[in-house]
Design an enzyme around this catalytic site. Structure first.
Site, short mmCIF file in Angstrom:
data_model
loop_
_atom_site.label_atom_id
_atom_site.label_comp_id
_atom_site.label_asym_id
_atom_site.label_seq_id
_atom_site.Cartn_x
_atom_site.Cartn_y
_atom_site.Cartn_z
CB SER A 202 -1.28 0.07 0.90
OG SER A 202 0.01 -0.20 2.47
CB CYS A 203 -0.25 4.45 -1.42
SG CYS A 203 0.05 4.56 -2.85
CG ASP A 204 2.36 3.79 3.91
OD1 ASP A 204 1.84 2.41 4.85
OD2 ASP A 204 2.71 2.61 2.76
#
Length: 419
Positions: A7-9
């Site tokens: 996932s992005c963060d």
């Protein structure tokens, strides 16, 4: 061993979480492995009344004045994964899925909304209002990767300026926002806003009640009400990543700097620097926003995949900034597969000069690890020199206008070094 979360963060540190009196923003963009991310600068501009703006899939009315922006963006789309404007605003987005159905039709991408918020908002709150207004009017939807296989999602956003930060979470055309009250905050691919709601869509609760998701009497908890009953694996895995990102930030509470934020984005054990299956970290950004408005904001971009094997290069808005075409991808006009119907029936080579040089360098590093480590250490020394100059500027020892070409110089030096 469990699969690393994908996932992005996004991260922010507000004083007193930061070591200096700075707001520090950071994001890793985790996208399809072969996707090229470019860094594009667009100056402030005036537009004729009544003209239309071509976003990734749809046209919307243009405004008369847009701010200068610098964007880290997938090269095939109009919008951006993350970026900043010349007003000291930074925005990053995350993919989420909710109980609201993802629209199968084409509308504004979450990445389009990032860019629109930056072009039209002079503060984090103003950018949030831009995004929510456009979301209510045009909706969100459309293919989110450069392939014909369906892949669409809703979005959450972290919006930051010199004074404050906001989390915005969406479900279709509905939205909810929370002003960040803690000095440290991170978001990932999940809903995080519970009962502490600062602003919301006027029909949010009535829609939830009409669908039987909320009884209208108990406490309204957005994440509980709108999170899907059977969330995608990506959202479930993001819970680990969100926790890991929070722990990394908390380890530096009161001492977060640009260097600390870069180290967090480079952290592989937590999965923040991601390399899993068909996805990896394809671009990274860190920004320092001094609360002292007499000092410039500085924005660092990799423009290449894997921040653990890339260097961050500083960009400063300036009236005389030199264009940096070597981190901008080729244009294909009406023959671009994203423009032709049906979309994405073919592939084109979107690699820019720095991306190509970095690919060759990584291949050489993998085939000769000792030599590769030596190369990387030299590049990190270059990054450290840039950070030293930036620190001197923020202390008032170097005029900011003398560093307007630093991004160009760093990109040029990096490419020459690879060659």
């Amino acid at each position: 061993m469990a699969e690393a979360p994908t996932s992005c963060d996004c991260f922010v540190s507000l004083p007193p979480g930061s070591h200096h009196n700075h707001v520090i923003f950071g994001k890793n963009s985790d996208r399809p492995r072969e996707e090229v991310q470019e860094v594009a600068h667009h100056p402030a501009a005036s537009h004729p009344p009544g003209c239309l703006l071509e976003c990734t899939y749809i046209q919307i009315p243009q405004v008369e004045q847009t701010h200068a922006v610098v964007l880290s963006k997938p090269a095939w789309m109009w919008g951006a994964e993350m970026g900043a404007n010349d007003q000291g605003v930074c925005i990053g987005n995350e993919a989420v899925w909710t109980r609201e159905t993802v629209s199968p039709g084409e509308a504004l991408l979450g990445m389009d909304l990032v860019r629109l918020g930056l072009e039209r908002g002079d503060s984090a709150w103003a950018a949030l209002q831009v995004i929510t207004g456009l979301l209510e009017q045009h909706g969100q939807g459309g293919q989110c990767r450069e392939t014909p296989e369906p892949f669409s999602y809703h979005n959450t956003f972290l919006l930051v300026d010199r004074a404050e930060a906001w989390v915005l979470e969406t479900a279709g055309r509905l939205w909810v926002a929370q002003k960040v009250s803690d000095p440290l905050k991170n978001i990932s691919n999940q809903l995080t806003i519970g009962t502490e709601i600062t602003a919301e869509h006027p029909e949010l609760r009535s829609v939830a009640q009409a669908n039987g998701w909320w009884d209208g009497e108990g406490e309204f908890n957005f994440s509980q009400v709108f999170s899907p009953e059977n969330p995608p694996a990506r959202m479930e895995l993001a819970k680990q990543r969100y926790k890991g990102g929070t722990e990394l930030l908390q380890q530096h509470d009161g001492s977060v700097t640009v260097e600390v934020m870069m180290s967090i984005l480079r952290d592989k054990p937590s999965g923040i620097c991601m390399d899993s299956g068909g996805f990896c970290t394809t671009g990274s950004m860190v920004s320092v926003l001094p609360t002292d408005t007499s000092l410039p904001c500085i924005h660092f971009f990799t423009a290449t995949p894997d921040p653990s094997r890339s260097i961050f290069k500083p960009f400063i808005f300036s009236d005389c900034s030199t264009p940096v075409p070597r981190v901008v991808s080729p244009q294909f006009g009406p023959d671009d597969p994203v423009r032709k119907q049906p979309r994405f029936q073919s592939q084109v080579d979107r690699r820019h000069d720095l991306y190509k040089a970095h690919q060759v360098a990584l291949s050489n590093m993998d085939s000769n690890p000792d030599e590769g480590l030596a190369i990387y250490n030299i590049l990190r020394d270059l990054e450290s020199q840039c950070l030293s100059e930036i620190s001197a500027m923020l202390r008032g020892e170097i005029p900011g206008d003398e560093l307007g070409d630093l991004f160009f110089d760093c990109v040029d030096t990096e490419i020459k070094f690879y060659q």
